[in-house]
Structures are given as C-alpha cells and as structure tokens.
Scaffold this active site. Sequence first.
Site, short mmCIF file in Angstrom:
data_model
loop_
_atom_site.label_atom_id
_atom_site.label_comp_id
_atom_site.label_asym_id
_atom_site.label_seq_id
_atom_site.Cartn_x
_atom_site.Cartn_y
_atom_site.Cartn_z
N GLY A 1 0.82 -1.22 0.00
CA GLY A 1 0.00 0.00 0.00
C GLY A 1 0.84 1.25 0.00
O GLY A 1 2.05 1.21 0.27
N GLY B 1 -1.45 3.20 6.16
CA GLY B 1 -1.79 2.55 7.44
C GLY B 1 -1.24 1.13 7.56
O GLY B 1 -1.76 0.34 8.35
N LYS B 2 -0.19 0.81 6.84
CA LYS B 2 0.35 -0.56 6.86
C LYS B 2 0.87 -0.94 8.26
O LYS B 2 0.54 -2.00 8.78
CB LYS B 2 1.51 -0.71 5.84
CG LYS B 2 1.07 -0.54 4.39
CD LYS B 2 2.22 -0.63 3.42
CE LYS B 2 3.26 0.44 3.63
NZ LYS B 2 2.80 1.83 3.54
N THR C 1 0.15 0.34 11.10
CA THR C 1 -0.99 0.29 12.02
C THR C 1 -1.73 -1.04 11.84
O THR C 1 -2.11 -1.69 12.82
CB THR C 1 -1.94 1.48 11.72
OG1 THR C 1 -1.16 2.67 11.74
CG2 THR C 1 -3.08 1.57 12.70
N GLU D 1 8.63 -3.07 8.08
CA GLU D 1 9.56 -2.44 7.13
C GLU D 1 10.68 -1.76 7.93
O GLU D 1 10.40 -1.01 8.86
CB GLU D 1 8.78 -1.40 6.31
CG GLU D 1 9.45 -1.02 5.03
CD GLU D 1 8.55 -0.09 4.21
OE1 GLU D 1 7.90 0.81 4.80
OE2 GLU D 1 8.51 -0.25 2.98
N GLN E 1 17.46 2.02 -3.57
CA GLN E 1 16.76 0.81 -4.02
C GLN E 1 17.62 -0.44 -3.80
O GLN E 1 17.09 -1.51 -3.52
CB GLN E 1 16.36 0.93 -5.49
CG GLN E 1 15.25 1.94 -5.73
CD GLN E 1 14.07 1.91 -4.78
OE1 GLN E 1 13.61 2.95 -4.33
NE2 GLN E 1 13.55 0.74 -4.45
N ARG F 1 5.48 -4.79 3.10
CA ARG F 1 6.06 -4.66 1.75
C ARG F 1 6.98 -5.84 1.44
O ARG F 1 7.21 -6.70 2.28
CB ARG F 1 6.77 -3.32 1.54
CG ARG F 1 5.82 -2.12 1.54
CD ARG F 1 6.28 -1.04 0.58
NE ARG F 1 5.36 0.06 0.52
CZ ARG F 1 5.52 1.21 1.17
NH1 ARG F 1 6.59 1.40 1.91
NH2 ARG F 1 4.62 2.16 1.06
N ARG G 1 6.60 12.47 9.87
CA ARG G 1 7.99 12.02 9.76
C ARG G 1 8.79 13.15 9.08
O ARG G 1 8.43 13.58 7.97
CB ARG G 1 8.01 10.76 8.89
CG ARG G 1 9.10 9.81 9.20
CD ARG G 1 8.99 8.59 8.29
NE ARG G 1 8.50 7.40 8.96
CZ ARG G 1 7.86 6.40 8.33
NH1 ARG G 1 7.60 6.47 7.05
NH2 ARG G 1 7.48 5.35 9.01
N ASP H 1 -11.51 5.42 9.11
CA ASP H 1 -10.60 5.48 10.26
C ASP H 1 -10.94 4.34 11.22
O ASP H 1 -11.83 4.46 12.04
CB ASP H 1 -10.75 6.84 10.98
CG ASP H 1 -10.17 7.95 10.14
OD1 ASP H 1 -9.74 7.67 9.00
OD2 ASP H 1 -10.13 9.10 10.62
N1 ADP Z 1 -7.37 3.51 9.31
C1 ADP Z 1 -6.78 4.56 9.84
N2 ADP Z 1 -7.53 5.57 10.25
C2 ADP Z 1 -7.00 6.67 10.75
N3 ADP Z 1 -5.69 6.89 10.91
C3 ADP Z 1 -4.88 5.91 10.52
C4 ADP Z 1 -5.37 4.70 9.98
N4 ADP Z 1 -4.34 3.91 9.69
C5 ADP Z 1 -3.23 4.59 10.03
N5 ADP Z 1 -3.56 5.79 10.55
C6 ADP Z 1 -2.64 6.82 10.99
O1 ADP Z 1 -1.97 7.29 9.81
C7 ADP Z 1 -0.59 7.49 10.03
C8 ADP Z 1 0.20 6.60 9.10
O2 ADP Z 1 -0.03 5.26 9.43
P1 ADP Z 1 1.10 4.14 9.30
O3 ADP Z 1 0.53 2.88 9.84
O4 ADP Z 1 2.38 4.63 9.87
O5 ADP Z 1 1.21 4.06 7.70
P2 ADP Z 1 2.23 3.25 6.77
O6 ADP Z 1 2.88 2.20 7.59
O7 ADP Z 1 1.37 2.70 5.67
O8 ADP Z 1 3.19 4.25 6.23
C9 ADP Z 1 -0.36 7.19 11.50
O9 ADP Z 1 -0.39 8.44 12.20
C10 ADP Z 1 -1.53 6.32 11.91
O10 ADP Z 1 -1.86 6.49 13.26
N1 LIG Z 2 12.51 5.55 -2.73
C1 LIG Z 2 11.93 4.62 -1.98
N2 LIG Z 2 11.28 4.97 -0.87
C2 LIG Z 2 10.72 4.00 -0.15
C3 LIG Z 2 10.77 2.65 -0.51
N3 LIG Z 2 10.10 1.93 0.41
C4 LIG Z 2 9.65 2.80 1.30
N4 LIG Z 2 10.02 4.04 0.98
C5 LIG Z 2 9.81 5.26 1.75
C6 LIG Z 2 8.42 5.76 1.72
C7 LIG Z 2 8.26 6.34 3.08
O1 LIG Z 2 8.77 7.66 3.10
C8 LIG Z 2 9.16 5.48 3.96
C9 LIG Z 2 8.47 4.38 4.69
O2 LIG Z 2 7.37 3.90 3.96
P1 LIG Z 2 5.91 3.70 4.62
O3 LIG Z 2 4.96 3.57 3.48
O4 LIG Z 2 6.05 2.43 5.40
O5 LIG Z 2 5.64 4.86 5.49
O6 LIG Z 2 10.11 4.94 3.09
C10 LIG Z 2 11.47 2.29 -1.68
O7 LIG Z 2 11.59 1.12 -2.06
N5 LIG Z 2 12.03 3.31 -2.37
#
Ligand code: ADP
Ligand SMILES: Nc1nc2c(ncn2[C@H]2C[C@H](O)[C@@H](COP(=O)(O)O)O2)c(=O)[nH]1
Length: 270
Positions: free
Chosen positions: A37, A42-43, A45, A62, A104, A135, A201, A248
């Site tokens: 995703g 929200g992965k 989470t 990750e 990468q 991922r 972040r 949410d």
């Molecule tokens: N279903 C959801 N509803 C509302 N907020 C969410 C939901 N899933 C994640 N969040 C919030 O969104 C932000 C990003 O979530 P996160 O799990 O870190 O995403 P990812 O791992 O996909 O990058 C966090 O602040 C989290 O608390």
């Molecule tokens: N250039 C790339 N960026 C990447 C890759 N995988 C993750 N990411 C970045 C995207 C976000 O800033 C952060 C963590 O990802 P989340 O979706 O878990 O928040 O890292 C990649 O393969 N290439």
Amino acid sequence: MRPLLPLRLRRAAAGGLPRCFGMARRGGPAWRLSIEGNIAVGKSTFVRLLGKTFPEWQMATEPVAKWQKVQASSSREQTSSSQNFGNLLQMVYQEPSRWSYTFQTYSCMSRLKAQLEPLSEKLLKTWDPVQIFERSVYSDRYIFAKNLFELGHLTEIEWTIYQDLHTFLLQEFGDRIALHGFLYLQATPEKCLERLHRRGRPEEKAIQLEYLEQLHTQHENWLVKKTTEVHFENLRNAPVFVLDVNNDFEDDPAEQEELMRKVKAFIKTL
Ligand SMILES: Nc1ncnc2c1ncn2[C@@H]1O[C@H](COP(=O)(O)OP(=O)(O)O)[C@@H](O)[C@H]1O
Ligand SMILES: Nc1nc2c(ncn2[C@H]2C[C@H](O)[C@@H](COP(=O)(O)O)O2)c(=O)[nH]1
C-alpha cells in the site's frame, strides 16, 4: 526463469499439507503474505492490529529505522560505537537523482533479508503458521524503483542493473522467498497525504500529493489492473486481496474486527 510448481504443490513437496487437504497442522511451512500500500495508508498500524489479533503470527515490519541510520553490517567485527553513515531516507528525498539507486539497492537487500528470516520458535509450535511482511521485494521493484525510473531519478543504466540484480537474486533464492498472496491496503492519495501529515515524519515533509498519486497508480497497475509487466511466474498468479482502509478504523473495534475477519477468510482461500 526457472519453472516453478504451483505453490500448493511446492508446499506439499516441502513437507507441509496444503490447506486444500482440509487439515490444520503444526510447524509446517507458513502462509507468507505481504501487506502492500501507499505511503502512510496505514500498513504499520494494520500490522500492529494483526499482531494483537493473532499474537502467534510472525510479523516483519519495514526497516525504516535502518534506512534512517545506515550502519555497517553487524556480522563484521563491531566496536560498541557503530559508525552511522547517514540518513538514506532523508538523502533520497533531498537529492533523488543522486541517491535513488543506492536506496533501491539497500531497500531491496533489507526486504530480501526479511523474506529469508527463518520461522521463529513460537511460529514453529503454531497450528497453521502465518508470516506477514510489510512490503516485499516485489513492491521494491514494481512500485518504487519503477516509479523512480519513470520520473528520471534512475538512469537507464541504473534501472537495467537494478533489474538484472533483482531478477538474479530472486531466481537464486527461489522458493525461500516466495509469497502466497498480497493484502493490498487501498485508500485515496488524499487520505494518505492527510495521514502522512498527521504522522509527521521529518524526511517526508516535502512530499506532494502528486507523488502519492503516482505511487497509487503503480499499486493499482500492479495489484488490481495487472497491467504492470512482472517477471516472475509465481508473482503473476499470486492472489491479491484488496482492503479499503479509507475509514478510520483505529478507534473503531467493529471495523477492526471486520478487517481481521476478512484477512482470515482470505487465508482460507489460499
Ligand atoms: N485507518 C486509519 N484511520 C486513521 N488513521 C490511521 C489509519 N491507519 C493509520 N492511521 C494513521 O496514519 C498514520 C500513518 O499510518 P502508518 O501505519 O504509519 O502508515 P504506513 O505504515 O502505511 O506508512 C499514523 O499516524 C496512523 O496512526
Ligand atoms: N525511494 C523509496 N522509498 C521507499 C521505498 N520503500 C519505502 N520508501 C519510503 C516511503 C516512506 O517515506 C518510507 C516508509 O514507507 P511507509 O509507506 O512504510 O511509510 O520509506 C522504496 O523502495 N524506495
């Protein structure tokens, strides 16, 4: 590309009974699923929620912290103060053309290591073990690297070398890194941007909606429309389950329960 047996038969050949035989078993080969995703969909989470619901499952998150603080491998002689070579995540966002290839290569290697991790003791004692990866080596190539190439941040030669290396490694490791399916967490790019801002972040401050739209399209093309050219037979046939996570669910136990029920039902179909 080496010819591969269908996954069910490979699991049977590896000593575990495939679920189509209708029997639960302990310590057999695990079901291996990747959560895919967009950024901030929200992965993490969702993986935490899976961990809470199914504490016996093994989760591989990750390794973002490793990308934020690159250090020499711990297999070499280590002093107590490991040298920190920098924040590669920040570097790739600040200077994508300079650092995309490095990123990468590193992210692909870290995903490969995660997919090669052996089953934990706990999982070995579990009935119908499940391993979850946040991922995969596939999103590394078919989402991020592909997108960076299309944006011009990877040159033709870098993209060619990356793909060559990726194909070689995946063929070499073969079944050891195979996945049985994907859970695609789907939300609009606007929703992802909102969550990205909420998470705050520092490296991601400058991310624009356009970048999330591009990544959304890459996910849709690979996992839903299947128009992305993939180079691995088992990937072409891997089941994908799409979960709409626009709602949410964080503070909604009923929604969480429904999502977990859907995951269990998906695994039963594998
Ligand atoms: N279903 C959801 N509803 C509302 N907020 C969410 C939901 N899933 C994640 N969040 C919030 O969104 C932000 C990003 O979530 P996160 O799990 O870190 O995403 P990812 O791992 O996909 O990058 C966090 O602040 C989290 O608390
Ligand atoms: N250039 C790339 N960026 C990447 C890759 N995988 C993750 N990411 C970045 C995207 C976000 O800033 C952060 C963590 O990802 P989340 O979706 O878990 O928040 O890292 C990649 O393969 N290439």
